[in-house]
Enzyme design. Structure first.
Site: not given
Ligand code: NAP
Length: 316
Positions: A130, A162
């Site tokens: 990842y 986080w």
């Molecule tokens: N969550 C964390 O703890 C964390 C920490 C550090 C950085 N980040 C970064 O912050 C950002 C936002 O994270 P988040 O927590 O909001 O993530 P999230 O809740 O997992 O949401 C990711 C979204 O991406 C969509 N997605 C995944 N694969 C896809 C595909 N093939 N085509 C279209 N859409 C797709 C998912 O769609 P579905 O709803 O259909 O699955 C989901 O709605 C990301 O860049 C992540 O890397 C997150």
């Protein structure tokens, strides 16, 4: 201005939708399109190009990502397609059309050795697939913009850690478990900063859009974007359950019933950085230089209001 938001159903995407729909940020005439997996599968570059060319956005917000950290160890190609190739396609569009591109990355690009706060110019060294895919996405965006000759094209890559918002996350898991179980064991030797998705979305929009609803001329680059302070997973679990009790939710496990354990006692398929602390001085300076509020809220105050809202909406 036309704004295209990818990832509308994720935690960050939903935060953007709520803020933009409520027009809490700026005045002006805006055409905003929210795109989810059903409208555009980010593992297919052609679908991204079609979505971009059809709508012709001035601002692209990529809140989508492959975020299944452990599963990524088995799905490397898919993780790289969504986290590296997809943002590269978006970046190329922004470069060619003079658009602004907001993208999100992670503390998992670092290996977490040492105890200092990471600055943006420290070398990345991701431990798992990842993190590697997110680091590759950062690099692809930087490379695309290296060749930009359209002076209007700009980008920001916000590294958060986080993240929690509307969706599944560590805080909600802990609150559910603390309601069900008498005792919990939570890692206390990995350190970082919980990041509220609404705060992150708001701060991103503040950096790139002015009060009149026009795109700002902010400096392109990577920015660490987390609230103030730091904690461990154990500290976060402890605080979230304490707040839940304060606002009237019955918890079976809290206080001393949440035992600290080392990460070695909770092995997971993908290794995590022990130190996820990231310095936000660069982002604070960029905001200050634009005459904007640059003091970040403390993580615990944001978690308090998040848990209070969850309780109010009967989501705990
Ligand atoms: N969550 C964390 O703890 C964390 C920490 C550090 C950085 N980040 C970064 O912050 C950002 C936002 O994270 P988040 O927590 O909001 O993530 P999230 O809740 O997992 O949401 C990711 C979204 O991406 C969509 N997605 C995944 N694969 C896809 C595909 N093939 N085509 C279209 N859409 C797709 C998912 O769609 P579905 O709803 O259909 O699955 C989901 O709605 C990301 O860049 C992540 O890397 C997150």
């Amino acid at each position: 201005m036309k704004i295209l938001v990818f990832g509308k159903d994720g935690q960050l995407g939903r935060a953007f939708k709520k803020l933009l729909d409520a027009a809490l940020f700026f005045t002006g005439d805006h055409d905003i399109r929210y795109v989810g997996r059903a409208e555009c599968d980010l593992s297919h570059s052609l679908e991204i190009e079609v979505a971009l060319n059809a709508f012709q956005p001035d601002l692209i917000i990529n809140a989508a990502a492959y975020t299944a950290v452990d599963k990524a160890e088995q799905e490397s190609d898919l993780a790289f397609a969504i986290n590296a190739t997809a943002p590269a396609v978006m970046a190329r569009y922004a470069v060619n059309h003079g658009a602004t591109f907001l993208h999100y990355s992670t503390d998992y690009v670092f290996d977490g050795s040492g105890v200092d706060f990471y600055s943006e110019n420290q070398p990345v060294n991701p431990l798992g697939v990842y993190g590697k895919s997110k680091a590759a996405g950062e690099l692809a965006i930087e490379e695309a913009f290296d060749h930009a000759d359209n002076f209007k094209a700009r980008y920001a890559i916000f590294r958060a850690s986080w993240v929690y918002g509307m969706g599944s996350n560590f805080i909600r898991t802990i609150l559910r478990l603390a309601k069900e179980r008498e005792e919990l064991r939570v890692i206390n030797d990995q350190f970082g900063v919980p990041t509220d998705a609404t705060w992150l979305a708001k701060m991103s929009l503040t950096l790139c859009i002015d009060e009149q609803g026009r795109l700002r001329d902010f400096p392109s680059g990577i920015y660490h974007a987390v609230p103030a302070g730091e904690t461990s997973w154990h500290g976060l679990a402890h605080w979230a359950t304490q707040v839940a009790i304060e606002v009237g939710v019955a918890m079976k496990a809290s206080g001393k019933a949440i035992s600290p354990i080392p990460a070695t006692e909770y092995p997971l398929p993908a290794p995590r950085p022990m130190n996820s602390r990231m310095s936000t001085l660069k982002l604070q300076k960029a905001l200050k230089d634009l005459g904007l509020v640059s003091k970040f809220p403390e993580w615990d105050a944001l978690v308090r209001s998040y848990v209070t809202d969850l309780a109010k909406n009967k989501l705990i």
